[in-house]
Design a protein around this motif. Structure first.
Motif, PDB file in Angstrom:
ATOM      1  N   LEU A  21      40.318  26.828  42.856  1.00  0.00           N
ATOM      2  CA  LEU A  21      41.367  28.149  43.351  1.00  0.00           C
ATOM      3  C   LEU A  21      43.539  27.572  43.057  1.00  0.00           C
ATOM      4  O   LEU A  21      43.052  26.001  42.792  1.00  0.00           O
ATOM      5  CB  LEU A  21      40.924  27.778  44.937  1.00  0.00           C
ATOM      6  CG  LEU A  21      40.238  27.734  46.083  1.00  0.00           C
ATOM      7  CD1 LEU A  21      40.112  27.582  46.974  1.00  0.00           C
ATOM      8  CD2 LEU A  21      38.928  29.742  44.997  1.00  0.00           C
ATOM      9  N   TYR A  23      46.978  27.750  43.801  1.00  0.00           N
ATOM     10  CA  TYR A  23      47.698  27.877  44.621  1.00  0.00           C
ATOM     11  C   TYR A  23      48.932  27.723  44.184  1.00  0.00           C
ATOM     12  O   TYR A  23      49.041  27.334  43.041  1.00  0.00           O
ATOM     13  CB  TYR A  23      47.789  27.024  46.704  1.00  0.00           C
ATOM     14  CG  TYR A  23      46.365  26.816  47.569  1.00  0.00           C
ATOM     15  CD1 TYR A  23      46.777  28.609  48.152  1.00  0.00           C
ATOM     16  CD2 TYR A  23      45.138  26.590  46.905  1.00  0.00           C
ATOM     17  CE1 TYR A  23      46.086  28.682  49.235  1.00  0.00           C
ATOM     18  CE2 TYR A  23      44.658  27.160  47.763  1.00  0.00           C
ATOM     19  CZ  TYR A  23      44.928  28.006  49.336  1.00  0.00           C
ATOM     20  OH  TYR A  23      43.897  28.554  50.447  1.00  0.00           O
ATOM     21  N   GLN A  46      42.548  29.223  55.861  1.00  0.00           N
ATOM     22  CA  GLN A  46      41.957  28.787  54.746  1.00  0.00           C
ATOM     23  C   GLN A  46      41.020  27.861  54.172  1.00  0.00           C
ATOM     24  O   GLN A  46      39.950  27.947  53.974  1.00  0.00           O
ATOM     25  CB  GLN A  46      43.176  29.289  53.251  1.00  0.00           C
ATOM     26  CG  GLN A  46      43.645  30.817  53.452  1.00  0.00           C
ATOM     27  CD  GLN A  46      44.744  31.289  52.750  1.00  0.00           C
ATOM     28  OE1 GLN A  46      44.900  29.933  51.943  1.00  0.00           O
ATOM     29  NE2 GLN A  46      44.974  32.561  52.086  1.00  0.00           N
ATOM     30  N   LEU A  78      40.402  22.067  43.858  1.00  0.00           N
ATOM     31  CA  LEU A  78      41.946  22.792  44.922  1.00  0.00           C
ATOM     32  C   LEU A  78      43.019  22.626  43.468  1.00  0.00           C
ATOM     33  O   LEU A  78      43.352  21.448  43.439  1.00  0.00           O
ATOM     34  CB  LEU A  78      41.808  22.153  45.991  1.00  0.00           C
ATOM     35  CG  LEU A  78      41.071  23.432  47.203  1.00  0.00           C
ATOM     36  CD1 LEU A  78      41.789  22.059  48.409  1.00  0.00           C
ATOM     37  CD2 LEU A  78      40.858  24.330  47.016  1.00  0.00           C
ATOM     38  N   ARG A 221      40.877  30.475  37.189  1.00  0.00           N
ATOM     39  CA  ARG A 221      40.820  29.892  38.762  1.00  0.00           C
ATOM     40  C   ARG A 221      41.185  31.104  39.335  1.00  0.00           C
ATOM     41  O   ARG A 221      41.372  32.078  38.722  1.00  0.00           O
ATOM     42  CB  ARG A 221      42.061  28.975  38.710  1.00  0.00           C
ATOM     43  CG  ARG A 221      42.136  27.462  38.085  1.00  0.00           C
ATOM     44  CD  ARG A 221      43.343  27.279  38.463  1.00  0.00           C
ATOM     45  NE  ARG A 221      43.920  27.252  37.431  1.00  0.00           N
ATOM     46  CZ  ARG A 221      45.723  27.057  37.765  1.00  0.00           C
ATOM     47  NH1 ARG A 221      46.207  26.218  38.608  1.00  0.00           N
ATOM     48  NH2 ARG A 221      46.468  27.627  37.123  1.00  0.00           N
ATOM     49  N   ILE A 222      40.280  31.006  40.699  1.00  0.00           N
ATOM     50  CA  ILE A 222      40.867  32.162  41.521  1.00  0.00           C
ATOM     51  C   ILE A 222      41.690  31.693  42.040  1.00  0.00           C
ATOM     52  O   ILE A 222      42.110  30.812  43.178  1.00  0.00           O
ATOM     53  CB  ILE A 222      39.651  32.327  42.439  1.00  0.00           C
ATOM     54  CG1 ILE A 222      38.494  32.204  41.291  1.00  0.00           C
ATOM     55  CG2 ILE A 222      40.103  33.078  43.718  1.00  0.00           C
ATOM     56  CD1 ILE A 222      37.306  31.489  42.946  1.00  0.00           C
ATOM     57  N   VAL A 224      44.766  32.171  45.208  1.00  0.00           N
ATOM     58  CA  VAL A 224      45.056  32.429  46.213  1.00  0.00           C
ATOM     59  C   VAL A 224      46.577  32.741  46.718  1.00  0.00           C
ATOM     60  O   VAL A 224      47.261  32.013  46.459  1.00  0.00           O
ATOM     61  CB  VAL A 224      44.119  31.222  46.873  1.00  0.00           C
ATOM     62  CG1 VAL A 224      44.593  31.802  49.146  1.00  0.00           C
ATOM     63  CG2 VAL A 224      42.998  30.739  46.883  1.00  0.00           C
ATOM     64  N   ASP A 228      44.995  36.470  51.530  1.00  0.00           N
ATOM     65  CA  ASP A 228      44.187  35.473  51.507  1.00  0.00           C
ATOM     66  C   ASP A 228      42.984  35.868  53.113  1.00  0.00           C
ATOM     67  O   ASP A 228      43.639  34.582  53.442  1.00  0.00           O
ATOM     68  CB  ASP A 228      43.534  35.233  50.766  1.00  0.00           C
ATOM     69  CG  ASP A 228      43.701  35.943  48.769  1.00  0.00           C
ATOM     70  OD1 ASP A 228      43.715  37.188  49.325  1.00  0.00           O
ATOM     71  OD2 ASP A 228      44.403  35.256  48.364  1.00  0.00           O
ATOM     72  N   LEU A 233      38.758  36.018  50.834  1.00  0.00           N
ATOM     73  CA  LEU A 233      38.101  35.139  50.492  1.00  0.00           C
ATOM     74  C   LEU A 233      36.532  35.475  50.138  1.00  0.00           C
ATOM     75  O   LEU A 233      35.942  35.191  49.049  1.00  0.00           O
ATOM     76  CB  LEU A 233      38.037  33.934  51.115  1.00  0.00           C
ATOM     77  CG  LEU A 233      40.085  33.611  51.548  1.00  0.00           C
ATOM     78  CD1 LEU A 233      40.488  31.931  52.441  1.00  0.00           C
ATOM     79  CD2 LEU A 233      40.267  32.794  49.921  1.00  0.00           C
ATOM     80  N   LYS A 236      36.601  37.084  47.548  1.00  0.00           N
ATOM     81  CA  LYS A 236      36.622  37.040  46.311  1.00  0.00           C
ATOM     82  C   LYS A 236      35.488  35.534  45.948  1.00  0.00           C
ATOM     83  O   LYS A 236      34.745  35.620  44.760  1.00  0.00           O
ATOM     84  CB  LYS A 236      38.006  35.570  46.264  1.00  0.00           C
ATOM     85  CG  LYS A 236      39.217  36.944  46.567  1.00  0.00           C
ATOM     86  CD  LYS A 236      40.351  36.206  45.926  1.00  0.00           C
ATOM     87  CE  LYS A 236      41.616  36.969  46.222  1.00  0.00           C
ATOM     88  NZ  LYS A 236      43.351  36.334  46.322  1.00  0.00           N
ATOM     89  N   ARG A 237      34.724  34.637  46.733  1.00  0.00           N
ATOM     90  CA  ARG A 237      33.970  34.015  46.696  1.00  0.00           C
ATOM     91  C   ARG A 237      32.791  34.803  46.308  1.00  0.00           C
ATOM     92  O   ARG A 237      31.950  33.859  45.189  1.00  0.00           O
ATOM     93  CB  ARG A 237      33.372  33.626  48.303  1.00  0.00           C
ATOM     94  CG  ARG A 237      32.602  32.442  47.875  1.00  0.00           C
ATOM     95  CD  ARG A 237      31.532  31.868  48.843  1.00  0.00           C
ATOM     96  NE  ARG A 237      30.832  32.948  50.072  1.00  0.00           N
ATOM     97  CZ  ARG A 237      29.826  32.993  49.689  1.00  0.00           C
ATOM     98  NH1 ARG A 237      29.397  32.080  49.005  1.00  0.00           N
ATOM     99  NH2 ARG A 237      29.135  33.855  50.386  1.00  0.00           N
TER     100      ARG A 237
END
Length: 246
Positions: A21, A23, A46, A78, A221-222, A224, A228, A233, A236-237
């Motif tokens: 993820l 951030y 989250q 993360l 990466r995703i 966030v 969200d 989430l 997205k998962r």
């Protein structure tokens, strides 16, 4: 290894690689034109969502080591780009409360500075050397985001090498320990930048979206953001084909 770089060959990450993820900043805000800020309460929700579903957040270096050893089930990477001061003041405490760690990618020449590259966004302070040391002492991984937050593919070979190599050496000197990870500013990379990161000796590097160069030195990466919630989430998962951890 998730992927390897050999002459003329780029191997994609394995399909069972745990997700990572992305951030940036966690703080209260009124305007955020780049959508890189998450409010603290949303961030806590989250983290609780991840924990309730059996995920444990870890830094990317730890995630990759666990993956190679077959122990990555239930882990999720993360990451926090840019090294905002709120990583120290807000994020680390929340992560530790949940038993999580993370990787923060900092800019070696903007330590104790601000996000000057965000022309239309609010000014935000970046971590000081003391804050970076404190984060490392509390179990967070420190990675390089270059020197000044410049798109590497637009630079000359000399400038690119300076951003990639010099940032690693300066952070290694600051921390007195090797820096394993790199993160491409703006997610901007091509074969030349990937080669430069490889030659600088990084163990891995993070990109943004999956692409034709996705490999151990361009891990997708995703993103966030503050919008969200649990449903987003979960979507997205699903899109990232995350496996349930239990």
């Amino acid at each position: 290894m998730i992927g390897s770089e050999t002459a003329g060959t780029v191997q994609r990450p394995a399909s069972d690689m745990p997700p990572v993820l992305m951030y940036h900043s966690v703080q209260e805000y009124t305007t955020d034109p780049y959508r890189v800020t998450v409010r603290p309460e949303r961030f806590l929700r989250q983290l609780r969502w991840l924990r309730l579903r059996g995920w444990t957040g870890v830094g990317v270096g730890q995630l990759l080591r666990a993956y190679r050893q077959g122990r990555a089930r239930g882990l999720i990477g993360l990451t926090f780009d840019d090294g905002y001061a709120d990583f120290d003041t807000t994020v680390v405490g929340a992560l530790r409360e949940h038993g999580f760690t993370a990787t923060v990618f900092v800019l070696a020449r903007r330590i104790d500075g601000h996000n000057a590259w965000d022309g239309d966004g609010p000014r935000k302070p970046l971590m000081s050397a003391e804050q970076i040391h404190r984060a490392a002492e509390l179990g967070m991984e420190i990675g390089s985001h270059g020197l000044l937050h410049r798109p590497l593919s637009t630079l000359s070979r000399v400038e690119m090498a300076e951003e990639v190599h010099r940032s690693r050496s300066e952070l290694t000197e600051l921390l007195r320990q090797p820096v394993e990870g790199f993160c491409y500013p703006y997610g901007d990379l091509d074969r030349n930048t990937l080669r430069e990161v490889h030659e600088a000796g990084y163990a891995y590097a993070c990109a943004v979206r999956p692409g034709s160069l996705a490999c151990g030195l361009a891990i997708p990466r995703i993103h966030v953001g503050d919008r969200d919630n649990g449903l987003r989430l979960e979507a997205k998962r699903w899109r990232a084909r995350l496996r349930p951890s239990r």
